[in-house]
Structure formats: structure tokens, C-alpha cells
Enzyme design. Sequence first.
Site, short mmCIF file in Angstrom:
data_model
loop_
_atom_site.label_atom_id
_atom_site.label_comp_id
_atom_site.label_asym_id
_atom_site.label_seq_id
_atom_site.Cartn_x
_atom_site.Cartn_y
_atom_site.Cartn_z
N ASP A 67 0.70 -1.20 -0.06
CA ASP A 67 -0.06 -0.10 0.14
C ASP A 67 0.81 1.32 0.07
OD1 ASP A 67 1.00 -0.46 2.64
OD2 ASP A 67 -0.86 -0.78 3.50
N HIS A 139 -7.36 -5.13 9.95
CA HIS A 139 -7.10 -4.88 8.42
C HIS A 139 -5.53 -5.24 8.14
CE1 HIS A 139 -4.78 -0.61 9.03
NE2 HIS A 139 -4.15 -1.55 9.06
N GLU A 144 -9.61 -2.18 4.97
CA GLU A 144 -10.38 -1.97 6.22
C GLU A 144 -11.49 -2.97 6.41
OE1 GLU A 144 -8.74 -0.29 8.44
OE2 GLU A 144 -8.31 1.90 7.95
C1 GLP Z 1 -0.84 0.29 8.61
C2 GLP Z 1 -0.32 -0.69 7.27
C3 GLP Z 1 -0.47 -2.24 7.63
C4 GLP Z 1 0.17 -2.47 8.77
C5 GLP Z 1 -0.30 -2.08 9.87
C6 GLP Z 1 0.03 -2.07 11.39
O1 GLP Z 1 -1.93 0.59 8.65
N1 GLP Z 1 -0.95 -0.19 6.05
O2 GLP Z 1 0.23 -2.76 6.47
O3 GLP Z 1 0.07 -3.91 9.17
O4 GLP Z 1 -0.22 -0.35 9.62
O5 GLP Z 1 1.11 -1.21 11.59
P1 GLP Z 1 2.03 -1.57 12.78
O6 GLP Z 1 3.11 -2.33 12.54
O7 GLP Z 1 2.83 -0.40 12.99
O8 GLP Z 1 1.34 -1.82 13.90
#
Ligand code: GLP
Length: 258
Positions: A67, A139, A144
Site C-alpha cells: 500500500d 486490516h 479496512e
Molecule cells: C498500516 C499498514 C499495514 C500494517 C499496519 C500495522 O496501517 N497499512 O500494512 O500492517 O499499519 O502497523 P504496525 O506494524 O505499525 O502496527
Amino acid sequence: MRVIITGSAEQLAEAGCQIVARQLQQKPHSVLGLATGSTPIMLYQQLVNLHRQGKLSFKDVTSFNLDEYYLLEGTHPQSYRYFMNEYLFNAVDIDLASTHLPACLAGEDPQQSAVGYELAIQAAGGIDLQILGIGANGHIGFNEPGSSLASRTRLKTLTAKTLADNSRMFRPDEYQPDLAMTMGVGTILEAKQIVILASGAQKADAVQHMVLGAVSARCPASALQLHPNVTLIIDEPAAAKLDHADYFRQAERKAQTL
Ligand code: GLP
């Protein structure tokens, strides 16, 4: 789903690193699906270490990130392009021209960018190994809750929960996009192998639903139950609400004896 419960963030990263390293050693021309967020940072550091020790090369690797924020240029410190350059690409021997993110910049048509991204993945032969994190709301990528489980790359509106969770990355005066281009759940499910990482108590509910809850758009990560080759690597706090955690530990011990 294979579930590996590790004792520390370092062990979690190490277990993920071993899978990526094995993939690249077996197939140097692999197509990797990559993720951002704080969870995979240590995994990337360990991959960089292996590269510095001369044990791992990325020179023939092609990559596709999950993304990217809508309208954020790659030079923006909060863009996922910037993140990937910083934590992995600039520190290894990957050809930057072989690294892809689903960017959609000013003046570009989101639908065309999305279709172009899907075609580029197909043209590369599909994703061999997809790395994923999980949001506290279940997600994957930026799919989402409510995302179609057959969705393809497209622009998604981010939930208030995701915006709040990710606001820590942005300065108070900095613009935080509320749209992102993301691979769809259907795109992710086409990867040949998936490794998903989750760390911390804030992920415990999402982990429980993903592994043992109903397959539902309420928790897009639950669609991974339908994939034949998923390894979930978690730490103890993320495993705290996981029913049958003892069974998963026992199965891993058994696997070591085979
Ligand atoms: C973002 C990304 C996701 C990721 C999520 C969790 O929203 N789009 O791909 O898995 O954050 O992030 P973190 O690892 O910082 O908890």
C-alpha cells in the site's frame, strides 16, 4: 494456518527473516510482497544484516508493496516509498527499478494506477512470498473492515481507528492522508506463500479473530484462513487472547521433531 509464538520481538523478526532468507536462497529471482508499519522494521534490519555479512543478495528480487498513501510523493518522510528506501532498499543490493509501490500521485487516475499495479504483479509472475502486518482492527494492507474478501488493488478510505493508530507517525502540523491505494484482499490471497507478523497486546483481539474467528469482512485478515500456506508469527502479548495457544505451541514442538 501455522502459528509460531515467539518469546520476544527479536525472535519474531528472526523467524520471519529465516523464511525470507530461505525463499531468496531457493529462488534468487523471487517476487516479494512487502509491508510497512513498525512490526516489520526489525525483520528488515535482520535482512540487512544478513546482506552485510554477504549471506543474502536481493539483486535479482522484484518487490511489490502492499500500500501507499494517496498523493504522497516518495520524497515525503511519511510515504511508504520513503520508509522502504530507508529500512530496506537503500541498505541492500536490490535494483530500485524493480521495487514497486501502488502510488497514486496528483493528476493520475486512481483506477488506472490500480489496474496498472495488478498487471505489473501479474507480469512479474505473481508474488512468491508476501509479508504482512495486521492492524488492530484486523486490516491487512489498508483493507479496512468491510472490504470485500475478493477485492483488488484500489483506493480505500481509512477508518478513524487506523488514522488514530497511524497518527503517531505524523507531526501534529503535518497533513495525514485519509485515503490510500492498497492491494486488495483477493490480490493478497494470490501470493504463493504468506508470512504475517503481529506484536503487542493491541493486536490480541485481531489475532484471535484472524486465526479462529468467522471468515468475515469484519476482520479482513480472517480471509487468510482460506489460504493454504500462511505462517503467523506472534509474540506472547499478541497471543494472549488466542484460544488453543497451547495446541499451536505443541504443534510447533512436534514439527521440530519431524
Ligand atoms: C498500516 C499498514 C499495514 C500494517 C499496519 C500495522 O496501517 N497499512 O500494512 O500492517 O499499519 O502497523 P504496525 O506494524 O505499525 O502496527
